[in-house]
Write a protein that holds these residues in place. Structure first.
Motif, PDB file in Angstrom:
ATOM      1  N   ALA A 121      -7.177  16.057 -12.207  1.00 47.56           N
ATOM      2  CA  ALA A 121      -5.934  15.271 -12.324  1.00 47.56           C
ATOM      3  C   ALA A 121      -4.959  15.685 -11.220  1.00 47.56           C
ATOM      4  CB  ALA A 121      -5.310  15.476 -13.708  1.00 47.56           C
ATOM      5  N   LEU A 122      -4.905  16.998 -10.942  1.00 47.92           N
ATOM      6  CA  LEU A 122      -4.023  17.473  -9.870  1.00 47.92           C
ATOM      7  C   LEU A 122      -4.464  16.915  -8.521  1.00 47.92           C
ATOM      8  CD1 LEU A 122      -3.586  21.229 -10.927  1.00 47.92           C
ATOM      9  CD2 LEU A 122      -1.830  19.442 -10.987  1.00 47.92           C
ATOM     10  N   ALA A 123      -5.777  16.884  -8.285  1.00 51.76           N
ATOM     11  CA  ALA A 123      -6.284  16.352  -7.011  1.00 51.76           C
ATOM     12  C   ALA A 123      -5.913  14.877  -6.873  1.00 51.76           C
ATOM     13  CB  ALA A 123      -7.802  16.531  -6.934  1.00 51.76           C
ATOM     14  N   PHE A 124      -6.077  14.127  -7.971  1.00 53.08           N
ATOM     15  CA  PHE A 124      -5.718  12.697  -7.962  1.00 53.08           C
ATOM     16  C   PHE A 124      -4.222  12.529  -7.648  1.00 53.08           C
ATOM     17  CE2 PHE A 124      -3.887   9.174 -10.390  1.00 53.08           C
ATOM     18  CZ  PHE A 124      -4.569   8.107  -9.845  1.00 53.08           C
ATOM     19  N   LEU A 125      -3.403  13.329  -8.328  1.00 56.87           N
ATOM     20  CA  LEU A 125      -1.951  13.201  -8.151  1.00 56.87           C
ATOM     21  C   LEU A 125      -1.504  13.628  -6.761  1.00 56.87           C
ATOM     22  CD1 LEU A 125      -0.728  14.417 -11.658  1.00 56.87           C
ATOM     23  CD2 LEU A 125      -0.735  12.095 -10.746  1.00 56.87           C
ATOM     24  N   LEU A 126      -2.241  14.581  -6.198  1.00 54.76           N
ATOM     25  CA  LEU A 126      -1.932  15.024  -4.827  1.00 54.76           C
ATOM     26  C   LEU A 126      -2.060  13.846  -3.857  1.00 54.76           C
ATOM     27  CD1 LEU A 126      -1.293  17.785  -3.452  1.00 54.76           C
ATOM     28  CD2 LEU A 126      -3.718  17.959  -2.910  1.00 54.76           C
ATOM     29  N   GLY A 127      -3.160  13.109  -3.987  1.00 52.01           N
ATOM     30  CA  GLY A 127      -3.362  11.939  -3.121  1.00 52.01           C
ATOM     31  C   GLY A 127      -2.326  10.865  -3.386  1.00 52.01           C
ATOM     32  N   LEU A 128      -2.048  10.627  -4.669  1.00 49.79           N
ATOM     33  CA  LEU A 128      -1.099   9.574  -5.053  1.00 49.79           C
ATOM     34  C   LEU A 128       0.305   9.878  -4.522  1.00 49.79           C
ATOM     35  CD1 LEU A 128      -0.612   7.008  -6.846  1.00 49.79           C
ATOM     36  CD2 LEU A 128      -0.050   8.564  -8.702  1.00 49.79           C
ATOM     37  N   SER A 129       0.762  11.116  -4.742  1.00 45.62           N
ATOM     38  CA  SER A 129       2.143  11.447  -4.346  1.00 45.62           C
ATOM     39  C   SER A 129       2.278  11.458  -2.827  1.00 45.62           C
ATOM     40  CB  SER A 129       2.578  12.780  -4.943  1.00 45.62           C
ATOM     41  OG  SER A 129       1.866  13.833  -4.349  1.00 45.62           O
ATOM     42  N   ALA A 130       1.235  11.914  -2.130  1.00 46.29           N
ATOM     43  CA  ALA A 130       1.309  11.943  -0.661  1.00 46.29           C
ATOM     44  C   ALA A 130       1.476  10.532  -0.105  1.00 46.29           C
ATOM     45  CB  ALA A 130       0.048  12.589  -0.088  1.00 46.29           C
ATOM     46  N   VAL A 131       0.682   9.591  -0.629  1.00 45.07           N
ATOM     47  CA  VAL A 131       0.767   8.223  -0.110  1.00 45.07           C
ATOM     48  C   VAL A 131       2.098   7.569  -0.495  1.00 45.07           C
ATOM     49  CG1 VAL A 131      -0.222   5.918  -0.318  1.00 45.07           C
ATOM     50  CG2 VAL A 131      -1.698   7.859   0.048  1.00 45.07           C
ATOM     51  N   CYS A 132       2.575   7.849  -1.713  1.00 45.11           N
ATOM     52  CA  CYS A 132       3.875   7.289  -2.121  1.00 45.11           C
ATOM     53  C   CYS A 132       4.991   7.810  -1.211  1.00 45.11           C
ATOM     54  CB  CYS A 132       4.178   7.645  -3.573  1.00 45.11           C
ATOM     55  SG  CYS A 132       3.192   6.692  -4.713  1.00 45.11           S
ATOM     56  N   PHE A 133       4.916   9.095  -0.894  1.00 43.15           N
ATOM     57  CA  PHE A 133       5.918   9.695  -0.022  1.00 43.15           C
ATOM     58  C   PHE A 133       5.890   9.036   1.360  1.00 43.15           C
ATOM     59  CE2 PHE A 133       7.067  13.155   3.011  1.00 43.15           C
ATOM     60  CZ  PHE A 133       8.405  13.240   2.696  1.00 43.15           C
ATOM     61  N   LEU A 134       4.686   8.897   1.886  1.00 45.36           N
ATOM     62  CA  LEU A 134       4.551   8.290   3.212  1.00 45.36           C
ATOM     63  C   LEU A 134       5.014   6.836   3.200  1.00 45.36           C
ATOM     64  CD1 LEU A 134       1.127   9.800   4.375  1.00 45.36           C
ATOM     65  CD2 LEU A 134       3.421  10.469   5.086  1.00 45.36           C
ATOM     66  N   SER A 135       4.737   6.136   2.087  1.00 40.86           N
ATOM     67  CA  SER A 135       5.143   4.727   2.033  1.00 40.86           C
ATOM     68  C   SER A 135       6.662   4.604   1.937  1.00 40.86           C
ATOM     69  CB  SER A 135       4.463   4.006   0.868  1.00 40.86           C
ATOM     70  OG  SER A 135       4.977   4.448  -0.353  1.00 40.86           O
ATOM     71  N   THR A 136       7.304   5.564   1.243  1.00 41.76           N
ATOM     72  CA  THR A 136       8.770   5.544   1.182  1.00 41.76           C
ATOM     73  C   THR A 136       9.356   5.795   2.567  1.00 41.76           C
ATOM     74  OG1 THR A 136       8.776   6.283  -1.099  1.00 41.76           O
ATOM     75  CG2 THR A 136      10.797   6.641   0.139  1.00 41.76           C
ATOM     76  N   LEU A 137       8.748   6.751   3.289  1.00 38.74           N
ATOM     77  CA  LEU A 137       9.208   6.996   4.662  1.00 38.74           C
ATOM     78  C   LEU A 137       9.063   5.735   5.498  1.00 38.74           C
ATOM     79  CD1 LEU A 137       7.743  10.517   5.582  1.00 38.74           C
ATOM     80  CD2 LEU A 137      10.075   9.943   4.922  1.00 38.74           C
ATOM     81  N   TYR A 138       7.927   5.071   5.323  1.00 36.37           N
ATOM     82  CA  TYR A 138       7.655   3.850   6.091  1.00 36.37           C
ATOM     83  C   TYR A 138       8.702   2.777   5.801  1.00 36.37           C
ATOM     84  CZ  TYR A 138       5.275  -0.499   7.381  1.00 36.37           C
ATOM     85  OH  TYR A 138       4.963  -1.723   7.900  1.00 36.37           O
ATOM     86  N   ALA A 139       9.063   2.665   4.485  1.00 33.84           N
ATOM     87  CA  ALA A 139      10.047   1.654   4.108  1.00 33.84           C
ATOM     88  C   ALA A 139      11.411   1.966   4.714  1.00 33.84           C
ATOM     89  CB  ALA A 139      10.148   1.566   2.589  1.00 33.84           C
ATOM     90  N   ARG A 140      11.717   3.258   4.858  1.00 33.26           N
ATOM     91  CA  ARG A 140      13.007   3.659   5.438  1.00 33.26           C
ATOM     92  C   ARG A 140      13.004   3.468   6.956  1.00 33.26           C
ATOM     93  NH1 ARG A 140      17.524   4.406   2.320  1.00 33.26           N
ATOM     94  NH2 ARG A 140      16.749   4.710   0.225  1.00 33.26           N
ATOM     95  N   SER A 141      11.952   3.989   7.583  1.00 33.79           N
ATOM     96  CA  SER A 141      11.908   3.915   9.042  1.00 33.79           C
ATOM     97  C   SER A 141      10.501   4.249   9.523  1.00 33.79           C
ATOM     98  CB  SER A 141      12.911   4.914   9.622  1.00 33.79           C
ATOM     99  OG  SER A 141      12.530   5.301  10.904  1.00 33.79           O
ATOM    100  N   VAL A 142       9.969   3.380  10.348  1.00 33.63           N
ATOM    101  CA  VAL A 142       8.638   3.631  10.902  1.00 33.63           C
ATOM    102  C   VAL A 142       8.674   4.875  11.783  1.00 33.63           C
ATOM    103  CG1 VAL A 142       6.804   2.677  12.359  1.00 33.63           C
ATOM    104  CG2 VAL A 142       8.025   1.183  10.787  1.00 33.63           C
ATOM    105  N   ALA A 143       9.809   5.049  12.498  1.00 33.73           N
ATOM    106  CA  ALA A 143       9.936   6.218  13.372  1.00 33.73           C
ATOM    107  C   ALA A 143       9.924   7.501  12.548  1.00 33.73           C
ATOM    108  CB  ALA A 143      11.227   6.114  14.174  1.00 33.73           C
ATOM    109  N   LEU A 144      10.582   7.463  11.378  1.00 35.17           N
ATOM    110  CA  LEU A 144      10.609   8.633  10.501  1.00 35.17           C
ATOM    111  C   LEU A 144       9.201   8.971  10.034  1.00 35.17           C
ATOM    112  CD1 LEU A 144      12.576  10.588   9.070  1.00 35.17           C
ATOM    113  CD2 LEU A 144      12.633   8.992   7.152  1.00 35.17           C
ATOM    114  N   LEU A 145       8.454   7.949   9.690  1.00 39.98           N
ATOM    115  CA  LEU A 145       7.071   8.162   9.254  1.00 39.98           C
ATOM    116  C   LEU A 145       6.253   8.763  10.393  1.00 39.98           C
ATOM    117  CD1 LEU A 145       4.682   7.714   7.244  1.00 39.98           C
ATOM    118  CD2 LEU A 145       4.362   5.487   8.311  1.00 39.98           C
ATOM    119  N   ALA A 146       6.381   8.171  11.586  1.00 35.90           N
ATOM    120  CA  ALA A 146       5.608   8.664  12.729  1.00 35.90           C
ATOM    121  C   ALA A 146       5.972  10.112  13.028  1.00 35.90           C
ATOM    122  CB  ALA A 146       5.867   7.779  13.945  1.00 35.90           C
ATOM    123  N   GLY A 147       7.279  10.435  12.968  1.00 35.10           N
ATOM    124  CA  GLY A 147       7.725  11.801  13.229  1.00 35.10           C
ATOM    125  C   GLY A 147       7.162  12.776  12.220  1.00 35.10           C
ATOM    126  N   THR A 148       7.209  12.390  10.939  1.00 36.36           N
ATOM    127  CA  THR A 148       6.686  13.259   9.880  1.00 36.36           C
ATOM    128  C   THR A 148       5.196  13.507  10.062  1.00 36.36           C
ATOM    129  OG1 THR A 148       8.311  12.301   8.393  1.00 36.36           O
ATOM    130  CG2 THR A 148       6.543  13.564   7.380  1.00 36.36           C
TER     131      THR A 148
END
Lengths: 470, 238
Positions: free
Chosen positions: A153-180
């Motif tokens: 369950a932790l492994a599943f959530l690790l993947g889920l939270s990472a992608v959600c985080f990246l997608s939030t960055l993407y929604a805010r700014s593509v440059a922010l995502l690229a920098g991260t």
């Protein structure tokens, strides 16, 4: 509206969406199928313990659930487009922050909790339950069952939270995502140079499974909760104006593939992939990530199985994984888009097959690269035969069972079971034959016959099904 | 142009269309009227071979719609009620895509004509997913007429369009019919039918309750709305 109410409404919605497509029983049986396969698979563990040590199997399982989390999260990223194509104008609660008196933060928070509970119940629990039921019979500590549930369950959530985080960055700014991403890559490279990268460091839930102490558990929770919380806190639906404009690319693309026939369909497939959220990167990511894991695992396996030819086994698995390209090709398309035009279902299927053949140049390139860099070029030809045959066979099975709807139909228990039964024996036989002698991988060419038969029958079957299904 | 004979469509125990017969002649603008769920969309889908009838038959432009659906859809233009153009093509690319499927020539001229007529030249390079509903409706309208069909079947033609564009579309349809084209449209907006249709059919619970010229109603001093309501309410009460 309180978050618990939102959560319950979303749970009902998710269940009804799936059960509407497959029928309540068909969908309810999906976890049972996973549990049965986990149970049967666990019984075979002692038989292959010399070949596949338990810790390697555990690594594969954790990597699989990490990937599953990534995929569920990615669906959140691109789900709206998918839903629009599948059901017309999508009207899920998750997309309703502008029409409901509820903040987007609450909706997204409830959405994350819903995905967590729903998919852990759907995937992780049955898998862990199947494994737990087998432990008393295969000489393993029964406590490993509950432990596997937590760590997977932790492994599943690790993947889920990472992608959600990246997608939030993407929604805010593509440059922010690229920098991260750039910072993370630099950090990973530095750690690699210092020799600090180990499997346990990359995948703390796996480390927790091997050694259930507080430290890996705390690291896992930290890596899940911090990105997930950040993605909820900074979520936004107020995207900057991103009305995209493009010059006509359809005709130039169609001209390039004109000799193949179905040129406009193939060009459309390419544009769908390139222009949907994530671009071509999502295909490469969903494709290369599991391949990377496979390659790492194979390098580990070589130490335990002297006769194994990593390139041939890699080619077999590459063939299976490459079939996921078909899922991408059908993700944003459905026959209803063509039902009012002079187009046969079989013409759309033929075009998808041609697009698939073109897209398979990517895995072919990966195979050539693997052969060139691994020093195993001597077995390239049988590996090539295995890749091409397995890819064609897996595609044929997918097409026959799911038509133009693999992303939906494979969640039906009956379809999923038939898919596994059709693919697994062929795959295992090929792998074991290639362990005896890598040259036996050429036997995979025999798969071309059932593949051709399934493709032909699949076209007929879905031609009859799609019309009244509209 | 259309000859429907005892057309029936059952979905399980539900009869969506029940033994409906009618014909539409060349150069006619025929409106099929009915409340929501009365069977209008099912009728269009049967007439265009998108779904087979349970019984009965439909001949469209001389072809059997059930036996040669591709032939029918090659000849006619169809605007479905709900379908939207593919998300990741631009408006222009979608028209070119349809032109490719229909093997049309002079694609540039055809596209330009429709972008000009429906006044959305400025949207031709915008992805369909980013278009407003009204603009998507314009695009669906353009794809249906791109090959200059002899017959167009339109499900709810003016939905999502602003009043100015509604006028443009109504004028176009009337001009199209004057030039020999035929239109079969289904709608529940009675004003459209009263204004532009030559003949109407009224369908309720899958049964055709009336079929006749709009002029007859006007001649008898009745408004279409009161006629329609009397028919449908009378049928519901029967």
């Amino acid at each position: 509206m309180p978050v618990p109410d939102l959560f319950l409404a979303m749970m009902k919605e998710e269940w009804r969406m799936h059960s509407t497509i497959f029928g309540s029983l068909g969908f309810a049986l999906f976890p049972a199928i996973i549990a049965i396969f986990a149970l049967l698979g666990s019984f075979t563990l002692p038989l292959f313990a010399d070949v596949f040590p338990y810790d390697v199997v555990a690594l594969l399982a954790h990597a699989l659930f990490l990937l599953m989390g990534v995929m569920v999260g990615s669906f959140g990223l691109m789900g709206r487009e998918f839903m629009n194509r599948r059901f017309g104008q999508a009207s899920l609660i998750a997309y309703a922050s502008r029409s409901l008196p509820v903040s987007e933060r609450r909706i997204f928070g409830a959405f994350l909790v819903k995905d967590t509970v729903y998919y852990i119940l759907l995937y992780v629990l049955p898998f862990a339950a199947g494994f737990a039921a087998a432990t008393p019979f295969i000489g393993l500590d029964p406590g490993l069952g509950p432990l596997a549930f937590v760590s997977l369950a932790l492994a599943f959530l690790l993947g889920l939270s990472a992608v959600c985080f990246l997608s939030t960055l993407y929604a805010r700014s593509v440059a922010l995502l690229a920098g991260t991403v750039a910072v993370l890559v630099m950090f990973a490279l530095a750690a690699f140079r210092l020799g600090a990268i180990t499997v346990s460091a990359v995948l703390p839930p796996y480390a927790f499974f091997l050694d259930p102490k507080v430290e890996p558990l705390a690291i896992s929770l930290l890596l899940i909760l911090v990105p997930a919380t950040a993605s909820v806190l900074f979520v936004t639906v107020d995207y900057p104006d991103r009305t995209k404009r493009f010059k006509n690319s359809l005709d130039p693309l169609a001209e390039r593939v004109g000799t193949l026939g179905s040129a406009h369909f193939i060009a459309k497939d390419a544009l769908d992939l390139l222009r949907s959220e994530g671009g071509a990167g999502k295909v490469i990511f969903s494709f290369l990530l599991p391949l990377g894991l496979v390659w790492v695992c194979l390098r580990v396996l070589i130490r335990f199985i002297p006769g194994i030819d990593p390139l041939v086994v890699f080619a077999v698995l590459l063939g299976v994984i490459s079939a996921t390209i078909y899922n991408w090709l059908t993700e944003f398309d459905s026959f209803t888009s063509y039902a009012f035009l002079p187009v046969e279902v079989s013409a759309v299927i033929d075009a998808k097959l041609k697009s698939y053949a073109i897209a398979n140049l990517l895995p072919l390139g990966v195979l050539v690269l693997a052969a060139a860099t691994s020093g195993a070029a001597g077995t390239f030809l049988p590996a090539l035969a295995a890749f091409a045959s397995v890819s064609a066979y897996t595609l044929a099975v997918t097409l026959y069972l799911t038509g133009l709807h693999p992303n939906v139909m494979l969640y039906s228990a009956g379809v999923f079971l038939r898919y596994l039964l059709a693919i697994s024996p062929a795959l295992l036989l090929l792998i074991f034959a290639s362990i005896v002698d890598p040259g036996y991988a050429a036997l995979s060419l025999l798969l071309v016959v059932p593949a051709a038969l399934l493709l032909s029958r699949g076209r007929t079957k879905w031609q009859a099904w799609e019309m009244p299904g509209y | 142009m259309i000859e429907a004979t005892d057309l029936t469509k059952n979905y399980g125990n539900v009869t969506a269309v029940n033994r409906v017969s009618f014909s539409v002649t060349e150069g006619e603008l025929f409106g099929l009227l009915g409340p929501n769920g009365s069977g209008k969309t099912t009728m269009i889908r049967m007439l265009t071979g998108q779904i087979p009838p349970t019984s009965g038959s439909a001949r469209v432009m001389g072809l059997d719609a059930a036996k040669d659906p591709i032939g029918v859809r090659g000849l006619v233009g169809i605007i479905p009620e709900q379908e939207t153009p593919p998300s990741f093509l631009t408006a222009e690319e979608y028209l070119r895509f349809v032109a490719g499927i229909r093997n049309l020539d002079s694609v540039d001229e055809r596209c330009d004509r429709w972008f000009d007529l429906l006044e959305f030249q400025d949207k031709r390079d915008v992805l369909c997913k980013d278009l407003s509903r009204g603009t998507r409706q314009k695009l669906m309208f353009a794809q249906a007429f791109l090959h200059e069909p002899g017959l167009a079947l339109i499900d709810e033609p003016l939905i999502n369009l602003d009043p100015i564009m509604q006028r443009t579309v109504k004028d176009f349809l009337q001009e199209y019919v004057r030039n020999g084209g035929t239109v079969f449209l289904s709608t529940h907006i009675l004003e459209i039918a009263e204004e532009i249709c030559d003949r109407i059919g009224v369908i309720h619970n899958g049964r055709l309750l009336h079929c006749g010229p709009v002029g007859d109603l006007v001649g008898s001093g009745r408004h279409l709305e009161s006629f329609f309501l009397d028919l449908v309410k009378g049928d519901a009460g029967a």
